[in-house]
Scaffold this motif. Structure first.
Motif, PDB file in Angstrom:
ATOM      1  N   HIS A  38       0.824  -1.214   0.000  1.00  0.00           N
ATOM      2  CA  HIS A  38       0.000   0.000   0.000  1.00  0.00           C
ATOM      3  C   HIS A  38       0.858   1.264   0.000  1.00  0.00           C
ATOM      4  N   ASP A  39       2.083   1.154   0.502  1.00  0.00           N
ATOM      5  CA  ASP A  39       3.018   2.274   0.469  1.00  0.00           C
ATOM      6  C   ASP A  39       3.295   2.648  -0.995  1.00  0.00           C
ATOM      7  N   TYR A  40       3.499   1.640  -1.847  1.00  0.00           N
ATOM      8  CA  TYR A  40       3.709   1.898  -3.277  1.00  0.00           C
ATOM      9  C   TYR A  40       2.468   2.510  -3.923  1.00  0.00           C
ATOM     10  N   ARG A  41       1.315   2.105  -3.414  1.00  0.00           N
ATOM     11  CA  ARG A  41       0.066   2.571  -4.029  1.00  0.00           C
ATOM     12  C   ARG A  41      -0.382   3.915  -3.481  1.00  0.00           C
ATOM     13  N   ASN A  42       0.383   4.426  -2.501  1.00  0.00           N
ATOM     14  CA  ASN A  42      -0.018   5.679  -1.838  1.00  0.00           C
ATOM     15  C   ASN A  42      -1.366   5.582  -1.142  1.00  0.00           C
ATOM     16  N   HIS A  43      -1.697   4.409  -0.638  1.00  0.00           N
ATOM     17  CA  HIS A  43      -2.919   4.244   0.147  1.00  0.00           C
ATOM     18  C   HIS A  43      -2.526   4.330   1.608  1.00  0.00           C
ATOM     19  N   SER A  44      -2.443   5.554   2.136  1.00  0.00           N
ATOM     20  CA  SER A  44      -1.850   5.661   3.479  1.00  0.00           C
ATOM     21  C   SER A  44      -2.715   5.045   4.572  1.00  0.00           C
ATOM     22  N   GLU A  45      -4.042   5.062   4.403  1.00  0.00           N
ATOM     23  CA  GLU A  45      -4.883   4.476   5.454  1.00  0.00           C
ATOM     24  C   GLU A  45      -4.723   2.961   5.514  1.00  0.00           C
ATOM     25  N   GLU A  46      -4.771   2.320   4.346  1.00  0.00           N
ATOM     26  CA  GLU A  46      -4.601   0.855   4.315  1.00  0.00           C
ATOM     27  C   GLU A  46      -3.206   0.475   4.799  1.00  0.00           C
ATOM     28  N   GLN A  47      -2.238   1.293   4.385  1.00  0.00           N
ATOM     29  CA  GLN A  47      -0.854   1.033   4.795  1.00  0.00           C
ATOM     30  C   GLN A  47      -0.757   1.063   6.332  1.00  0.00           C
ATOM     31  N   ASN A  85      -6.398  11.938   8.861  1.00  0.00           N
ATOM     32  CA  ASN A  85      -5.164  12.338   8.194  1.00  0.00           C
ATOM     33  C   ASN A  85      -4.008  11.523   8.748  1.00  0.00           C
ATOM     34  N   VAL A  86      -3.424  10.700   7.903  1.00  0.00           N
ATOM     35  CA  VAL A  86      -2.278   9.898   8.350  1.00  0.00           C
ATOM     36  C   VAL A  86      -1.020  10.609   7.881  1.00  0.00           C
ATOM     37  N   SER A  87      -0.185  11.034   8.820  1.00  0.00           N
ATOM     38  CA  SER A  87       1.020  11.787   8.446  1.00  0.00           C
ATOM     39  C   SER A  87       2.169  10.821   8.137  1.00  0.00           C
ATOM     40  N   PRO A  88       3.206  11.302   7.431  1.00  0.00           N
ATOM     41  CA  PRO A  88       4.380  10.455   7.190  1.00  0.00           C
ATOM     42  C   PRO A  88       4.980   9.932   8.500  1.00  0.00           C
ATOM     43  N   ASP A  89       4.975  10.739   9.551  1.00  0.00           N
ATOM     44  CA  ASP A  89       5.510  10.278  10.842  1.00  0.00           C
ATOM     45  C   ASP A  89       4.697   9.125  11.424  1.00  0.00           C
ATOM     46  N   ASP A  90       3.385   9.202  11.226  1.00  0.00           N
ATOM     47  CA  ASP A  90       2.536   8.110  11.720  1.00  0.00           C
ATOM     48  C   ASP A  90       2.920   6.812  11.010  1.00  0.00           C
ATOM     49  N   VAL A 122       1.370   6.185  21.521  1.00  0.00           N
ATOM     50  CA  VAL A 122       0.596   4.976  21.218  1.00  0.00           C
ATOM     51  C   VAL A 122      -0.896   5.316  21.205  1.00  0.00           C
ATOM     52  N   GLN A 123      -1.308   6.187  22.128  1.00  0.00           N
ATOM     53  CA  GLN A 123      -2.704   6.624  22.184  1.00  0.00           C
ATOM     54  C   GLN A 123      -3.109   7.270  20.841  1.00  0.00           C
ATOM     55  N   GLU A 124      -2.224   8.113  20.296  1.00  0.00           N
ATOM     56  CA  GLU A 124      -2.514   8.762  19.001  1.00  0.00           C
ATOM     57  C   GLU A 124      -2.635   7.724  17.891  1.00  0.00           C
ATOM     58  N   LEU A 125      -1.705   6.752  17.890  1.00  0.00           N
ATOM     59  CA  LEU A 125      -1.721   5.733  16.832  1.00  0.00           C
ATOM     60  C   LEU A 125      -2.982   4.876  16.931  1.00  0.00           C
ATOM     61  N   VAL A 126      -3.382   4.529  18.158  1.00  0.00           N
ATOM     62  CA  VAL A 126      -4.594   3.726  18.341  1.00  0.00           C
ATOM     63  C   VAL A 126      -5.817   4.508  17.858  1.00  0.00           C
ATOM     64  N   ILE A 128      -5.891   6.756  15.465  1.00  0.00           N
ATOM     65  CA  ILE A 128      -5.892   6.708  13.989  1.00  0.00           C
ATOM     66  C   ILE A 128      -6.440   5.357  13.520  1.00  0.00           C
ATOM     67  N   ARG A 129      -5.964   4.289  14.155  1.00  0.00           N
ATOM     68  CA  ARG A 129      -6.405   2.946  13.787  1.00  0.00           C
ATOM     69  C   ARG A 129      -7.924   2.830  13.931  1.00  0.00           C
ATOM     70  N   ASN A 130      -8.469   3.341  15.036  1.00  0.00           N
ATOM     71  CA  ASN A 130      -9.916   3.251  15.260  1.00  0.00           C
ATOM     72  C   ASN A 130     -10.686   4.098  14.246  1.00  0.00           C
ATOM     73  N   ASP A 131     -10.152   5.283  13.951  1.00  0.00           N
ATOM     74  CA  ASP A 131     -10.814   6.133  12.947  1.00  0.00           C
ATOM     75  C   ASP A 131     -10.858   5.447  11.586  1.00  0.00           C
ATOM     76  N   ILE A 132      -9.751   4.809  11.215  1.00  0.00           N
ATOM     77  CA  ILE A 132      -9.719   4.102   9.925  1.00  0.00           C
ATOM     78  C   ILE A 132     -10.743   2.964   9.948  1.00  0.00           C
ATOM     79  N   ALA A 133     -10.748   2.206  11.067  1.00  0.00           N
ATOM     80  CA  ALA A 133     -11.657   1.057  11.161  1.00  0.00           C
ATOM     81  C   ALA A 133     -13.117   1.493  11.087  1.00  0.00           C
ATOM     82  N   HIS A 134     -13.420   2.673  11.632  1.00  0.00           N
ATOM     83  CA  HIS A 134     -14.812   3.129  11.635  1.00  0.00           C
ATOM     84  C   HIS A 134     -15.154   3.985  10.422  1.00  0.00           C
TER      85      HIS A 134
END
Length: 316
Positions: free
Chosen positions: A140-149, A274-279, A257-261, A263-269
């Motif tokens: 997904h990194d190659y495909r620029n699909h940052s949420e799936e990645q 916005n997924v940043s390069p740092d994330d 970790v709280q921030e990453l979780v 993001i994960r929940n937002d994607i799942a729902h």
């Protein structure tokens, strides 16, 4: 004549299927042939062609070999459609004295040894499926699909964190007894100072301490964020202080970790996120490191097989 199986992964597929203009490649010399996982692996990178050929007497060896190579090179090799062909060609090992080849060989032998370790043999399917998740993240990194990645890299973090808590028995074992005793002492003090000098018998205090303690354990175990933080602490605690992995892992603290979780929940729902390069950097780092630290007891960088994607070698 003995017929064996061969699979060819054409690196032009990175260009054709994934619009990769940076020429993804392995840091191996043209024509190198190495042995690994009951397979022979040949790498060709010349003006005419650029491919990886893997041969073995069994299909399963080749499939597993591709999953393992994908994880440790960070390239999503196994995600390309491939066919098994029959061949009589027997590959002989070549260019073994080349420094890049000898580094690969040394790392591959560590990987093979660790994967064949008794406790990992029972878990092989689980380990390979975690590795596959990472490689789908890389795809997904190659495909620029940052949420799936992000999501695919996050899955192994959750799974390995759970495993680590089960393995170390941090919530059930010896340290749990010690915590009960501490809780009991704390309660004794609390009743004296904050409940009008109330004095309970030992049996009641033991019972209350047990109840409080299991409530605490349940709240720790119930939430993804808490499980991951506990697992990370138990992993970093075992690393040497001078270890650069330790300092990097410590930077990924409870708040992070709280921030990453989240993001994960937002994607799942399906929320807007916005997924940043740092994330993406942090979640891939955690994913690869947790898999190798928990199952192999070593840092991913020690077994990374040098390669280049987006014209960068990310792990050297």
């Amino acid at each position: 004549k003995i017929m064996i199986y061969a699979v060819t992964i054409d690196f032009n597929d990175f260009y054709d299927d994934l619009n990769d203009v940076w020429s993804t490649r392995l840091q191996l010399p043209n024509g190198a042939v190495i042995a690994f996982w009951k397979c022979k692996i040949k790498y060709v990178n010349s003006n005419e062609s650029h491919y990886l050929k893997i041969t073995s007497a069994q299909k399963q060896n080749i499939s597993e070999c591709l999953i393992i190579l994908s994880f440790f090179t960070t390239l999503p090799l196994f995600t390309f459609e491939y066919n098994f062909e029959k061949t009589e060609e027997i590959l002989d090992e070549r260019q073994l004295e080349n420094p890049s080849v000898s580094e690969w060989l040394e790392r591959l032998s560590t990987i093979e040894r660790k994967l064949n370790h008794k406790k990992n043999r029972k878990r092989r399917d689980e380990i390979l499926s975690l590795m596959k998740m990472c490689s789908i993240g890389a795809l997904h990194d190659y495909r620029n699909h940052s949420e799936e990645q992000f999501f695919m890299y996050f899955k192994p973090i959750e799974r390995v964190a759970k495993l680590q808590l089960d393995n170390t028995k941090i919530l059930t074992g010896f340290s749990n007894e010690a915590r009960k005793n501490l809780t009991k002492t704390f309660l004794e003090q609390l009743f004296l100072s904050n409940f009008d000098n109330t004095f309970f018998d030992q049996e009641t205090l033991t019972e209350l301490a047990g109840e409080l303690n299991s409530t605490l354990n349940n709240s720790l175990e119930r939430k993804n964020h808490r499980r991951i933080v506990l697992a990370l602490s138990s992993i970093t605690n075992n690393l040497d202080d001078g270890d650069s992995t330790k300092s990097t892992l410590l930077k990924i603290d409870s708040n992070r970790v709280q921030e990453l979780v989240k993001i994960r929940n937002d994607i799942a729902h399906g929320n807007k996120v916005n997924v940043s390069p740092d994330d993406l950097i942090d979640v891939e780092y955690l994913s690869r490191q947790l898999i190798t630290l928990v199952f192999f007891g070593i840092n991913f960088k020690q077994v990374y097989l040098r390669s280049k994607k987006f014209n960068t070698d990310f792990w050297s």
